[in-house]
Design an enzyme around this catalytic site. Structure first.
Site, PDB file in Angstrom:
ATOM      1  N   HIS A 176       0.830  -1.203   0.000  1.00 18.72           N
ATOM      2  CA  HIS A 176       0.000   0.000   0.000  1.00 18.72           C
ATOM      3  C   HIS A 176       0.872   1.264   0.000  1.00 18.72           C
ATOM      4  O   HIS A 176       0.730   2.136  -0.856  1.00 18.72           O
ATOM      5  CB  HIS A 176      -0.912  -0.021   1.238  1.00 18.72           C
ATOM      6  CG  HIS A 176      -1.771   1.193   1.399  1.00 18.72           C
ATOM      7  ND1 HIS A 176      -3.101   1.197   1.070  1.00 18.72           N
ATOM      8  CD2 HIS A 176      -1.490   2.445   1.839  1.00 18.72           C
ATOM      9  CE1 HIS A 176      -3.605   2.403   1.295  1.00 18.72           C
ATOM     10  NE2 HIS A 176      -2.652   3.176   1.778  1.00 18.72           N
ATOM     11  N   GLU A 177       1.779   1.339   0.961  1.00 17.84           N
ATOM     12  CA  GLU A 177       2.618   2.534   1.065  1.00 17.84           C
ATOM     13  C   GLU A 177       3.520   2.657  -0.152  1.00 17.84           C
ATOM     14  O   GLU A 177       3.833   3.759  -0.602  1.00 17.84           O
ATOM     15  CB  GLU A 177       3.438   2.513   2.363  1.00 17.84           C
ATOM     16  CG  GLU A 177       2.599   2.529   3.643  1.00 17.84           C
ATOM     17  CD  GLU A 177       1.543   3.630   3.689  1.00 17.84           C
ATOM     18  OE1 GLU A 177       1.742   4.678   3.043  1.00 17.84           O
ATOM     19  OE2 GLU A 177       0.507   3.427   4.356  1.00 17.84           O
ATOM     20  N   HIS A 184       1.697   4.486  -2.849  1.00 17.62           N
ATOM     21  CA  HIS A 184       1.797   5.939  -2.680  1.00 17.62           C
ATOM     22  C   HIS A 184       3.164   6.426  -3.179  1.00 17.62           C
ATOM     23  O   HIS A 184       3.281   7.469  -3.816  1.00 17.62           O
ATOM     24  CB  HIS A 184       1.684   6.332  -1.205  1.00 17.62           C
ATOM     25  CG  HIS A 184       0.291   6.288  -0.648  1.00 17.62           C
ATOM     26  ND1 HIS A 184      -0.761   6.946  -1.233  1.00 17.62           N
ATOM     27  CD2 HIS A 184      -0.216   5.687   0.457  1.00 17.62           C
ATOM     28  CE1 HIS A 184      -1.866   6.743  -0.506  1.00 17.62           C
ATOM     29  NE2 HIS A 184      -1.556   5.977   0.524  1.00 17.62           N
ATOM     30  N   HIS A 240       3.328   6.878  -6.797  1.00 17.79           N
ATOM     31  CA  HIS A 240       2.598   8.079  -7.197  1.00 17.79           C
ATOM     32  C   HIS A 240       3.521   9.310  -7.094  1.00 17.79           C
ATOM     33  O   HIS A 240       3.457  10.215  -7.919  1.00 17.79           O
ATOM     34  CB  HIS A 240       1.383   8.229  -6.270  1.00 17.79           C
ATOM     35  CG  HIS A 240       0.268   9.070  -6.800  1.00 17.79           C
ATOM     36  ND1 HIS A 240      -0.847   9.334  -6.053  1.00 17.79           N
ATOM     37  CD2 HIS A 240       0.079   9.718  -7.971  1.00 17.79           C
ATOM     38  CE1 HIS A 240      -1.668  10.108  -6.764  1.00 17.79           C
ATOM     39  NE2 HIS A 240      -1.129  10.349  -7.924  1.00 17.79           N
TER      40      HIS A 240
HETATM   41 ZN   LIG Z   1      -2.768   5.229   2.119  1.00 19.71          ZN
END
Ligand SMILES: [Zn+2]
Length: 671
Positions: free
Chosen positions: A461-462, A465, A468
């Site tokens: 998940h991290e 990010h 991104h």
């Molecule tokens: Zn998040």
């Protein structure tokens, strides 16, 4: 005195010179940077030339460059490795920075220039990104009160400053409560706990200077303890301390702070001409209105609650069979759910865990990024802020893309949770430095770090990010990377979690810590089949918090948030054996700052999209389909906030998503 924060960083990759930065440097650096920024803003506002995009909007972008550079370093270490001095600095910076932003937002001459540009926008011959930046800049000023006058203007300023201090206080109180509490265990009380929990408890004891193992309020310790300890009395004690964070009375109590925050937010929205804070907050989101959010949440609430109630009856019967009378309580759910998981899915977390080594999971995330986007990762030796932190250079076809830092282990100086931040953001000519911070249990010396499947998901998940931020390719910093609508920002992160579920990824990277053997196929299949296990519980626990957040910010602010919280939960018939994922006194997402206030729903909003977006890969030809990866990078990962979230999504997918893929993904479609 030289101050490395204010000098050019003559370092590899322009990394902050962490080996030369001392806490004593920050105050001076922030003060100096603020003076510079104020001068730069004043120069823009009083520029005798006619306003142009370059001398106003672009100039504003770089006015506080030095401040951004200093704070990028400070807030990273203040969150990931704090100490008394850094906490004190946080408290001191917060009103200083808030005063600066207010001054900029309330600068009448400056706003007049922005407004003039806005009115003549069609004649300015701007690029798409420039038009967007002008629109967002003006909107930011209006929402900060640039159009207000007189008393209203002054009042908004003091409300904003007070809110910012209260947020810092809320965070620090929470950290204090999390740090203060521990439960020492005797050797007998370790019974039933798997090795990884015992190891983590011993390591936590050692870190706190206690001889024996301890249970702390770190999620990576307390959650497995609640799952595995057969001692109902100890579970109850630990659970009570966990849910009492921020509500222990005395100096660190957050309840009055929460009430004041809600009241001030309502006042702020009113001053700006909105009915309530939710209406104000959602205006800039993809969802746009509280009604749209409520509609989505309730669509999911009904089936999730039905499933949870049904599951609760099963768990309750298991408990009664164990000879325990009475109702199933919140400290019982995880324990009986784990037993049921083992019975039905034959899935024992302590059997899975040796296959999920931290280092291998990092490699897995890197490999997926390589196959999707052609990124390569090479470890680099640069000065860092803590010995546990690791650094990689990220390249594509030999070209420098970013520096990626991984700071994975829990420690007392780190706030709880997991997050991604940019120490430096991308903009034209500048590549970012991005850090992932997690709270995984640190293994005892000489042992490999092992993750739960949830931990591995957090890591992916991290890292989503981080992609991104790292793949960002825009001209202006204020719309780069994760500077997008709040309910869009979790799309890249939640989408990336899906690659952990790809069978070939687990087969390759889930290898046993002792034997090196790959996870057996049948275990992998059981693990994946169990991924929707207990989704009623997880969805209800999350939605309880999301609905309370939305209702807190809709209509009049509650005088007593704790009583109001109960009323809201009663209203939706929250099952008694399930607590909120975050209750008010420790709901940092919505009280530590403005980030997720009336925005906690965004995880679910994004999940609607991530389920739908991953389906696009499956439909196209598989999880590594190159055309879809290219579209994902072009329209979403590299585009930052350069366009409206809905437009970006439609450009990628060809249409808007609906909640069907989400309900299916959570296994809630057939309730
Ligand atoms: Zn998040």
């Amino acid at each position: 005195m030289t101050n490395p924060l204010l000098e050019p960083w003559d370092t590899p990759f322009d990394m902050p010179p962490f080996d030369r930065i001392e806490d004593g440097h920050f105050m001076k650096a922030v003060e100096t940077a603020l003076v510079q920024a104020r001068e730069a803003v004043e120069a823009i506002a009083s520029n005798p030339e006619t306003p142009s995009f370059t001398n106003t909007i672009e100039a504003l972008e770089t006015a506080d460059e030095t401040l951004g550079r200093v704070l990028g370093v400070f807030y990273n270490i203040a969150g990931a490795d704090t100490n008394d001095e850094r906490q004190e600095l946080s408290r001191e910076f917060s009103p200083m920075l808030s005063a600066y932003s207010s001054d900029v937002a309330m600068n009448t001459a400056l706003f007049a220039r922005i407004e003039a540009l806005w009115q003549s926008r069609d004649t300015l011959d701007l690029t798409g990104e420039q038009q967007r930046l002008l629109y967002l800049t003006r909107r930011r000023f209006v929402r900060a009160g640039a159009e207000l006058e007189g008393i209203a203007k002054d009042r908004l300023r003091s409300v904003t400053e007070r809110l910012s201090s209260l947020g810092v206080q809320f965070t620090q109180n929470l950290l204090a409560d999390e740090r203060d509490w521990m439960m020492e265990l005797t050797e007998d009380e370790l019974e039933g706990l798997p090795d990884f929990v015992i190891d983590a408890a011993r390591a936590a004891g050692a870190e706190r200077g206690v001889k024996g193992p301890v249970i702390t309020l770190s999620r990576s310790i307390i959650v497995p303890f609640l799952q595995f300890s057969p001692r109902r009395d100890l579970r109850e004690r630990a659970h009570a301390a966990w849910t009492a964070r921020g509500a222990n009375g005395g100096e660190t109590d957050n309840r009055a702070i929460a009430a004041e925050i809600l009241e001030l937010r309502e006042e702020r929205a009113g001053l700006l001409g909105y009915d309530d804070f939710a209406e104000f907050k959602l205006e800039t989101e993809m969802a746009k209105t509280p009604e749209a959010v409520r509609e989505l949440l309730m669509k999911v609430w009904e089936p999730a609650r039905d499933r949870a109630v049904e599951d609760g009856l099963r768990l309750s019967a298991m408990m009664h069979n164990d000879g325990v009378n009475g109702d199933l309580e919140p400290w019982d759910w995880r324990y009986y759910s784990e037993k049921r998981r083992m019975a039905e899915h034959d899935l024992d977390e302590s059997e899975i865990k040796p296959y999920l080594q931290l280092d291998r999971m990092i490699e897995a995330a890197f490999d997926c990024a390589n196959r999707l986007f052609g990124l390569d990762f090479a470890p680099v030796d640069v000065p860092l802020y803590h010995p546990d932190v690791r650094a990689w250079e990220v390249t594509r076809k030999g070209e420098h893309i970013a520096i990626f830092l991984g700071d994975y282990f829990a420690r007392g100086s780190k706030r709880s949770g997991a997050w991604c931040s940019a120490i430096r953001s991308q903009k034209a000519g500048v590549r970012p430095i991005v850090v992932n911070v997690c709270n995984f249990a640190k293994p005892s010396k000489g042992k490999p770090a092992l993750l739960s499947y949830d931990d591995a998901r957090t890591l992916f998940h991290e890292f989503g990010h981080a992609l991104h931020q790292m793949l960002s390719n825009v001209t202006y910093e204020s719309i780069s990377g994760t500077s997008v609508a709040r309910d869009f920002v979790e799309l890249p992160s939640q989408l990336f979690e899906h690659w952990l579920e790809v069978p070939e990824v687990l087969t390759k990277y889930a290898t046993h810590a002792d034997t090196g053997a790959p996870m057996p196929d049948e275990m992998r299949d059981r693990l994946l089949a169990a991924s929707t296990y207990d989704m009623g519980f997880h969805t209800v626990e999350y939605l309880g918090s999301a609905i309370v957040d939305l209702e807190f910010h809709t209509g009049e602010a509650p005088e007593d948030p704790i009583a109001r919280q109960q009323e809201i939960l009663d209203g939706i018939e929250m099952p008694k054996a399930i607590g909120m994922r975050h209750a008010t006194p420790h709901f940092a997402h919505i009280f530590s700052g403005d980030g997720y206030s009336s925005g906690y729903y965004s995880y679910m909003w994004s999940e609607v999209m991530d389920a739908d977006a991953f389906a696009a890969f499956q439909e196209a030809g598989g999880p590594f389909d190159p055309d879809m990866a290219e579209k994902l990078e072009r329209h979403i990962l590299s585009a930052g906030g350069s366009q409206e979230a809905a437009d970006a999504y439609i450009a990628f997918r060809g249409r808007m998503p609906g909640p069907e893929a989400l309900l299916k993904g959570r296994g809630l479609d057939a309730v």
